[in-house]
Motif scaffolding. Structure first.
Motif, PDB file in Angstrom:
ATOM      1  N   ASP A 138      10.382 -41.553 -29.318  1.00  0.00           N
ATOM      2  CA  ASP A 138       9.626 -41.211 -28.114  1.00  0.00           C
ATOM      3  C   ASP A 138      10.093 -39.830 -27.675  1.00  0.00           C
ATOM      4  OD1 ASP A 138       8.591 -40.880 -25.580  1.00  0.00           O
ATOM      5  OD2 ASP A 138       9.138 -42.871 -24.850  1.00  0.00           O
ATOM      6  N   LYS A 154       6.227 -50.627 -23.112  1.00  0.00           N
ATOM      7  CA  LYS A 154       6.216 -49.691 -21.989  1.00  0.00           C
ATOM      8  C   LYS A 154       4.903 -49.810 -21.228  1.00  0.00           C
ATOM      9  CE  LYS A 154       7.842 -45.056 -20.913  1.00  0.00           C
ATOM     10  NZ  LYS A 154       9.064 -45.575 -20.289  1.00  0.00           N
ATOM     11  N   TYR A 161      -2.057 -39.399 -26.000  1.00  0.00           N
ATOM     12  CA  TYR A 161      -0.673 -39.045 -26.304  1.00  0.00           C
ATOM     13  C   TYR A 161      -0.616 -38.652 -27.779  1.00  0.00           C
ATOM     14  CZ  TYR A 161       0.176 -41.504 -21.893  1.00  0.00           C
ATOM     15  OH  TYR A 161       0.154 -41.914 -20.587  1.00  0.00           O
ATOM     16  N   ARG A 164       3.791 -37.431 -28.728  1.00  0.00           N
ATOM     17  CA  ARG A 164       4.901 -38.179 -28.134  1.00  0.00           C
ATOM     18  C   ARG A 164       5.570 -39.144 -29.100  1.00  0.00           C
ATOM     19  NH1 ARG A 164       5.172 -41.274 -22.253  1.00  0.00           N
ATOM     20  NH2 ARG A 164       7.145 -42.355 -22.653  1.00  0.00           N
ATOM     21  N   PHE A 165       4.790 -39.887 -29.894  1.00  0.00           N
ATOM     22  CA  PHE A 165       5.361 -40.974 -30.697  1.00  0.00           C
ATOM     23  C   PHE A 165       5.328 -40.642 -32.190  1.00  0.00           C
ATOM     24  CE2 PHE A 165       3.640 -43.093 -26.863  1.00  0.00           C
ATOM     25  CZ  PHE A 165       4.836 -43.565 -26.352  1.00  0.00           C
TER      26      PHE A 165
END
Length: 264
Positions: A138, A154, A161, A164-165
């Motif tokens: 993350d 979460k 996104y 982000r991951f």
């Protein structure tokens, strides 16, 4: 073409294109050597639906980290909430790459039209001679979650996104020089945490208050388990669920209760 069709297309396509006629007529051990090594990731959306993603390693490097015809499957669905592999700025549900390399990293894109609780989990590893670690990095919180042991959970706000991951295979493959890496334990420190560990078939519940009772309900609200008089801040419970795919777990403390949808 639906997800299942794409899955079979990639698996059989990978085997077909990666085997030359000479290899195809050789021993079973040679065929086994060329079988793709598969990492299956599940993304649970805020509405409870699950997106299945597949990452496949070709031991003979038949595929690359880019787009490869016959190995990668575009995400052609139009769900309000979804997750995909991102290859050349496009969304894919199946990604075929070269031989396994623990230094490699594979970005994920999360697209949410609804806010709510999400979960990213390791569903299964296939055809690996030795176990591998699979981490979710993350970038916003600079944390690595070991998906072999913990599902990433979460509450997310709506939005896209894209940076982000990332799926990685060791904690040093991605780092933020401005922060110290947090351990899996640090990442999971919350007031109350509820996690189902698929490898050991255990329900793990933690809280900063003593847990007095745990109740488990199926998705239609019928209670299928009750465990009173716990009086501990951390509790692991062997939990073998055969018929239920989803459930609701309730944790009671002196301050109230916490409920969470869990994928068994």
């Amino acid at each position: 073409m639906n997800k299942l069709t794409y899955l079979y297309t990639w698996v059989f396509g990978a085997l077909f294109f990666s085997l030359t006629p000479a290899i195809a007529n050789s021993s079973e051990s040679a065929v086994a050597f060329n079988q793709p090594q598969l990492v299956r990731i599940d993304f649970t959306m805020p509405n409870g639906y699950v997106r299945h993603l597949l990452l496949g390693f070709t031991p003979d490097n038949a595929a690359t980290d880019g787009v490869d015809f016959g190995y990668d499957a575009l995400n052609l669905d139009n769900y309000p909430d979804d997750m995909s592999w991102i290859i050349d700025n496009q969304a894919y549900v199946i990604q075929g790459v070269g031989a396994f390399d623990e230094t490699k990293q594979y970005p994920l894109g999360m697209f949410l039209s609804n806010s709510g609780n999400i979960e990213i989990a390791l569903d299964q590893l296939e055809n690996f001679d030795n176990p591998i670690d699979v981490y979710l990095y993350d970038a916003e919180n600079n944390t690595h979650t070991l998906l072999n042991e913990f599902d990433f959970q979460k509450n997310m706000t709506e939005g896209n996104y894209l940076n982000r991951f990332i799926i990685t295979f060791n904690q040093n493959s991605v780092s933020n020089p401005n922060q110290d890496l947090l351990s899996v334990q640090d990442q999971t420190k919350e007031a109350t945490s509820i996690t189902y560990l698929r490898n050991t078939k255990e329900l793990r519940c933690t809280s900063n208050q003593n847990i007095t009772q745990i109740e488990i309900y199926n998705i239609i609200g019928k209670r299928i388990g009750q465990f009173p008089n716990i009086n501990r801040k951390e509790f692991k419970l062997p939990l073998y669920i055969n018929k239920e795919r989803y459930g609701i777990v309730k944790i009671y403390t002196r301050n109230g209760q916490t409920s969470k949808k869990v994928v068994f």
